[in-house]
Write a protein that holds these residues in place. Structure first.
Motif, PDB file in Angstrom:
ATOM      1  N   ARG A 156      73.774   6.729 -24.702  1.00  0.00           N
ATOM      2  CA  ARG A 156      72.649   7.646 -24.572  1.00  0.00           C
ATOM      3  C   ARG A 156      71.342   7.097 -25.134  1.00  0.00           C
ATOM      4  NH1 ARG A 156      73.080  12.324 -22.392  1.00  0.00           N
ATOM      5  NH2 ARG A 156      71.736  13.329 -23.907  1.00  0.00           N
ATOM      6  N   ASP A 157      70.876   7.565 -26.288  1.00  0.00           N
ATOM      7  CA  ASP A 157      69.555   7.190 -26.810  1.00  0.00           C
ATOM      8  C   ASP A 157      69.448   5.730 -27.219  1.00  0.00           C
ATOM      9  OD1 ASP A 157      68.656   9.749 -26.364  1.00  0.00           O
ATOM     10  OD2 ASP A 157      68.811  10.380 -28.467  1.00  0.00           O
TER      11      ASP A 157
ATOM     12  N   ALA B 116      68.431  10.816 -31.097  1.00  0.00           N
ATOM     13  CA  ALA B 116      69.045  12.115 -31.347  1.00  0.00           C
ATOM     14  C   ALA B 116      70.543  12.043 -31.098  1.00  0.00           C
ATOM     15  CB  ALA B 116      68.421  13.191 -30.444  1.00  0.00           C
ATOM     16  N   ASP B 117      70.958  11.159 -30.161  1.00  0.00           N
ATOM     17  CA  ASP B 117      72.355  11.123 -29.733  1.00  0.00           C
ATOM     18  C   ASP B 117      72.706   9.722 -29.263  1.00  0.00           C
ATOM     19  OD1 ASP B 117      74.860  11.488 -28.609  1.00  0.00           O
ATOM     20  OD2 ASP B 117      74.206  12.944 -27.107  1.00  0.00           O
ATOM     21  N   VAL B 118      73.606   9.054 -29.980  1.00  0.00           N
ATOM     22  CA  VAL B 118      74.065   7.728 -29.558  1.00  0.00           C
ATOM     23  C   VAL B 118      75.557   7.758 -29.207  1.00  0.00           C
ATOM     24  CG1 VAL B 118      72.266   6.369 -30.686  1.00  0.00           C
ATOM     25  CG2 VAL B 118      74.330   6.978 -31.961  1.00  0.00           C
ATOM     26  N   SER B 119      76.024   8.930 -28.836  1.00  0.00           N
ATOM     27  CA  SER B 119      77.421   9.061 -28.420  1.00  0.00           C
ATOM     28  C   SER B 119      77.601   8.428 -27.041  1.00  0.00           C
ATOM     29  CB  SER B 119      77.820  10.534 -28.379  1.00  0.00           C
ATOM     30  OG  SER B 119      77.097  11.215 -27.365  1.00  0.00           O
TER      31      SER B 119
ATOM     32  N   MET C  47      75.511   8.460 -20.579  1.00  0.00           N
ATOM     33  CA  MET C  47      74.291   7.860 -20.040  1.00  0.00           C
ATOM     34  C   MET C  47      73.181   8.886 -20.030  1.00  0.00           C
ATOM     35  SD  MET C  47      75.743   5.382 -17.051  1.00  0.00           S
ATOM     36  CE  MET C  47      74.188   4.551 -16.845  1.00  0.00           C
ATOM     37  N   GLY C  48      71.952   8.394 -20.158  1.00  0.00           N
ATOM     38  CA  GLY C  48      70.773   9.251 -20.129  1.00  0.00           C
ATOM     39  C   GLY C  48      70.266   9.539 -21.528  1.00  0.00           C
ATOM     40  N   LEU C  49      68.945   9.484 -21.667  1.00  0.00           N
ATOM     41  CA  LEU C  49      68.305   9.740 -22.958  1.00  0.00           C
ATOM     42  C   LEU C  49      68.245  11.237 -23.241  1.00  0.00           C
ATOM     43  CD1 LEU C  49      65.243   7.313 -22.617  1.00  0.00           C
ATOM     44  CD2 LEU C  49      67.420   6.873 -23.784  1.00  0.00           C
ATOM     45  N   SER C  50      68.266  11.586 -24.507  1.00  0.00           N
ATOM     46  CA  SER C  50      68.044  12.983 -24.905  1.00  0.00           C
ATOM     47  C   SER C  50      66.589  13.329 -24.573  1.00  0.00           C
ATOM     48  CB  SER C  50      68.295  13.162 -26.404  1.00  0.00           C
ATOM     49  OG  SER C  50      67.327  12.439 -27.143  1.00  0.00           O
ATOM     50  N   ASP C  51      66.285  14.621 -24.535  1.00  0.00           N
ATOM     51  CA  ASP C  51      64.915  15.046 -24.207  1.00  0.00           C
ATOM     52  C   ASP C  51      63.892  14.453 -25.171  1.00  0.00           C
ATOM     53  OD1 ASP C  51      65.853  16.511 -22.060  1.00  0.00           O
ATOM     54  OD2 ASP C  51      65.845  18.425 -23.136  1.00  0.00           O
ATOM     55  N   ALA C  52      64.189  14.493 -26.477  1.00  0.00           N
ATOM     56  CA  ALA C  52      63.233  14.000 -27.475  1.00  0.00           C
ATOM     57  C   ALA C  52      62.942  12.514 -27.290  1.00  0.00           C
ATOM     58  CB  ALA C  52      63.755  14.266 -28.887  1.00  0.00           C
ATOM     59  N   VAL C  53      63.964  11.740 -27.016  1.00  0.00           N
ATOM     60  CA  VAL C  53      63.787  10.292 -26.862  1.00  0.00           C
ATOM     61  C   VAL C  53      63.141   9.979 -25.507  1.00  0.00           C
ATOM     62  CG1 VAL C  53      65.003   8.076 -26.728  1.00  0.00           C
ATOM     63  CG2 VAL C  53      65.564   9.724 -28.530  1.00  0.00           C
ATOM     64  N   ARG C  54      63.505  10.688 -24.462  1.00  0.00           N
ATOM     65  CA  ARG C  54      62.868  10.493 -23.154  1.00  0.00           C
ATOM     66  C   ARG C  54      61.357  10.744 -23.264  1.00  0.00           C
ATOM     67  NH1 ARG C  54      66.308  12.505 -20.300  1.00  0.00           N
ATOM     68  NH2 ARG C  54      65.879  14.705 -20.585  1.00  0.00           N
TER      69      ARG C  54
ATOM     70  N   CYS D 167      63.970   9.971 -39.477  1.00  0.00           N
ATOM     71  CA  CYS D 167      62.831  10.738 -38.960  1.00  0.00           C
ATOM     72  C   CYS D 167      63.338  11.780 -37.964  1.00  0.00           C
ATOM     73  CB  CYS D 167      61.840   9.802 -38.257  1.00  0.00           C
ATOM     74  SG  CYS D 167      61.184   8.492 -39.302  1.00  0.00           S
ATOM     75  N   GLU D 168      62.411  12.572 -37.475  1.00  0.00           N
ATOM     76  CA  GLU D 168      62.741  13.514 -36.401  1.00  0.00           C
ATOM     77  C   GLU D 168      63.109  12.720 -35.150  1.00  0.00           C
ATOM     78  OE1 GLU D 168      62.749  16.992 -36.027  1.00  0.00           O
ATOM     79  OE2 GLU D 168      62.723  16.950 -38.225  1.00  0.00           O
ATOM     80  N   PRO D 169      64.119  13.157 -34.389  1.00  0.00           N
ATOM     81  CA  PRO D 169      64.440  12.456 -33.143  1.00  0.00           C
ATOM     82  C   PRO D 169      63.209  12.359 -32.236  1.00  0.00           C
ATOM     83  CG  PRO D 169      66.189  13.979 -33.685  1.00  0.00           C
ATOM     84  CD  PRO D 169      65.065  14.247 -34.662  1.00  0.00           C
ATOM     85  N   GLY D 170      63.019  11.175 -31.668  1.00  0.00           N
ATOM     86  CA  GLY D 170      61.871  10.933 -30.796  1.00  0.00           C
ATOM     87  C   GLY D 170      60.675  10.343 -31.516  1.00  0.00           C
ATOM     88  N   THR D 171      60.736  10.218 -32.842  1.00  0.00           N
ATOM     89  CA  THR D 171      59.632   9.626 -33.601  1.00  0.00           C
ATOM     90  C   THR D 171      59.575   8.124 -33.324  1.00  0.00           C
ATOM     91  OG1 THR D 171      59.861  11.257 -35.354  1.00  0.00           O
ATOM     92  CG2 THR D 171      58.669   9.236 -35.913  1.00  0.00           C
ATOM     93  N   VAL D 172      58.409   7.645 -32.924  1.00  0.00           N
ATOM     94  CA  VAL D 172      58.212   6.221 -32.650  1.00  0.00           C
ATOM     95  C   VAL D 172      57.435   5.610 -33.809  1.00  0.00           C
ATOM     96  CG1 VAL D 172      57.115   4.527 -31.113  1.00  0.00           C
ATOM     97  CG2 VAL D 172      58.252   6.543 -30.150  1.00  0.00           C
ATOM     98  N   THR D 173      57.957   4.520 -34.348  1.00  0.00           N
ATOM     99  CA  THR D 173      57.277   3.815 -35.435  1.00  0.00           C
ATOM    100  C   THR D 173      57.160   2.336 -35.076  1.00  0.00           C
ATOM    101  OG1 THR D 173      59.389   3.537 -36.592  1.00  0.00           O
ATOM    102  CG2 THR D 173      58.010   5.362 -37.289  1.00  0.00           C
ATOM    103  N   VAL D 174      56.104   1.699 -35.583  1.00  0.00           N
ATOM    104  CA  VAL D 174      55.922   0.265 -35.412  1.00  0.00           C
ATOM    105  C   VAL D 174      56.072  -0.359 -36.790  1.00  0.00           C
ATOM    106  CG1 VAL D 174      54.378  -1.589 -34.670  1.00  0.00           C
ATOM    107  CG2 VAL D 174      54.370   0.615 -33.452  1.00  0.00           C
ATOM    108  N   LEU D 175      57.016  -1.275 -36.898  1.00  0.00           N
ATOM    109  CA  LEU D 175      57.326  -1.920 -38.172  1.00  0.00           C
ATOM    110  C   LEU D 175      57.111  -3.419 -38.045  1.00  0.00           C
ATOM    111  CD1 LEU D 175      60.800  -0.210 -38.398  1.00  0.00           C
ATOM    112  CD2 LEU D 175      58.748   0.554 -39.585  1.00  0.00           C
TER     113      LEU D 175
END
Length: 187
Positions: A26-27, A141-144, A147-154, A82-90
């Motif tokens: 998934r994610d 949010a979900d790496v089980s 297939m398909g991204l969760s809404d937050a990650v999409r 972080c909250e699911p869907g949070t994008v960070t640059v490291l």
């Protein structure tokens, strides 16, 4: 400096934007999905920029990086609290990985499943690394299995695409500024 490190240092002007992840978890497919959008032939990138999907082939990413590059932009799902869907640059610096790391609990690395930390550790053990390494990470949010991204990650995918565009835009701007300076000092 080893021969490998010397070769890597000689590859000036190359930027590798690499997506990693498992499309069957998934994610974890976040990096792959971002690369799919970035690889659109209608997009244009500065000279020397390569966009590539490495999926779960971390060892192939290591070999590609042994060819040398000035900048690696690695895109991946990463659990950082972080909250699911949070994008960070490291930014990953030279002291952020240990040379000779073998993986979880000292096991031998799996050539088909090197996580980004293991990729950087393997490069360090080979005395090689990109000039600069940035990781664009998205909290999953979900790496089980599935297939398909969760809404937050999409919904986070376009934010990561914009982050890459901004990073590469700065490179193009720096090149143009350097070119302008070259004109000023030319005979």
């Amino acid at each position: 400096m080893s021969e490998l490190a010397s070769e890597s240092a000689s590859r000036v002007g190359r930027t590798l934007v690499a997506g990693v992840g498992n499309i069957f978890q998934r994610d974890d497919a976040f990096g792959v999905e971002v690369i799919r959008l970035l690889a659109d032939p209608a997009r244009s990138w500065p000279d020397g920029v390569e966009i590539a999907d490495f999926g779960i082939r971390g060892i192939h990413l290591v070999y590609e990086l042994l060819n040398g590059c000035d900048l690696l932009v690695l895109i991946d799902a990463a659990q950082r609290g972080c909250e699911p869907g949070t994008v960070t640059v490291l930014e990953v610096g030279p002291g952020d990985t240990e040379p000779g790391a073998t993986g979880p609990q000292g096991t031998v690395m799996d050539a088909h499943g090197l996580a980004p930390a293991e990729v950087f550790a393997m490069l360090a053990s080979l005395e090689s690394r990109p000039g600069r390494s940035l990781v664009i990470a998205c909290e999953p949010a979900d790496v089980s299995p599935g297939m398909g991204l969760s809404d937050a990650v999409r919904e986070a995918v376009p934010h990561a695409v914009r982050a890459v565009e901004e990073i590469l835009g700065r490179i193009k701007q720096e090149e143009q500024e350097e070119g302008a300076h070259d004109d000023v000092f030319s005979d």
